[in-house]
Write a protein that holds these residues in place. Structure first.
Motif, PDB file in Angstrom:
ATOM      1  N   MET A 148       2.467   1.792   8.517  1.00  0.00           N
ATOM      2  CA  MET A 148       3.775   2.446   8.402  1.00  0.00           C
ATOM      3  C   MET A 148       4.884   1.551   8.979  1.00  0.00           C
ATOM      4  N   MET A 152      -3.053   2.756   2.076  1.00  0.00           N
ATOM      5  CA  MET A 152      -3.564   3.615   3.143  1.00  0.00           C
ATOM      6  C   MET A 152      -5.046   3.892   2.916  1.00  0.00           C
ATOM      7  N   LYS A 153      -5.396   4.196   1.691  1.00  0.00           N
ATOM      8  CA  LYS A 153      -6.788   4.495   1.365  1.00  0.00           C
ATOM      9  C   LYS A 153      -7.674   3.257   1.498  1.00  0.00           C
ATOM     10  N   VAL A 193      -6.797   1.113   5.355  1.00  0.00           N
ATOM     11  CA  VAL A 193      -6.840   1.875   6.608  1.00  0.00           C
ATOM     12  C   VAL A 193      -8.093   2.728   6.678  1.00  0.00           C
ATOM     13  N   LYS A 194      -8.334   3.528   5.639  1.00  0.00           N
ATOM     14  CA  LYS A 194      -9.448   4.484   5.684  1.00  0.00           C
ATOM     15  C   LYS A 194     -10.800   3.822   5.379  1.00  0.00           C
ATOM     16  N   THR A 235      -4.250  -0.308  11.298  1.00  0.00           N
ATOM     17  CA  THR A 235      -4.208   1.120  11.606  1.00  0.00           C
ATOM     18  C   THR A 235      -3.126   1.782  10.755  1.00  0.00           C
ATOM     19  N   GLU A 236      -3.155   3.094  10.733  1.00  0.00           N
ATOM     20  CA  GLU A 236      -2.153   3.826   9.962  1.00  0.00           C
ATOM     21  C   GLU A 236      -0.753   3.571  10.501  1.00  0.00           C
ATOM     22  N   GLN A 237      -0.617   3.533  11.812  1.00  0.00           N
ATOM     23  CA  GLN A 237       0.685   3.290  12.419  1.00  0.00           C
ATOM     24  C   GLN A 237       1.187   1.882  12.102  1.00  0.00           C
TER      25      GLN A 237
END
Length: 99
Positions: A47, A31-32, A35-36, A42-44
């Motif tokens: 997931m 995620m880090k 995504v970031k 994307t975050e979605q």
């Protein structure tokens, strides 16, 4: 073609060197990193990829990272992502096996 994915492969290698702690820690680090810092997914999407890989037998972190590579650059990038992901661990375990 691979030159445009060189930054992604470098991030995968750095992630493989520093990712310890199991699937939950790997997901937070993905995620880090993916995504970031660099918006490769994307975050979605991350997931959804993780949820899909939880259904499959095997290591979900490896499958999630390989799926990101596949969605980003096709089967060749997915195979390279997998090889780069397992390279540090295999090298360390092979080295320790000779001791």
């Amino acid at each position: 073609m691979l030159l445009r994915h060189l930054h992604f492969l470098k991030l995968v290698f750095l992630h493989s060197l520093t990712a310890f702690g199991g699937p939950q820690a790997h997901l937070a680090m993905m995620m880090k990193t993916f995504v970031k810092k660099t918006p490769y997914v994307t975050e979605q999407e991350l997931m959804e990829y993780n949820a899909f890989c939880q259904l499959l037998p095997g290591a979900s972190s490896t499958q999630t990272l390989t799926l990101i590579g596949y969605k980003r650059g096709g089967p060749v990038l997915a195979a390279l992502t997998l090889l780069i992901w397992i390279l540090p661990a295999c090298t360390i375990m092979c080295g320790l096996s000779f001791l």
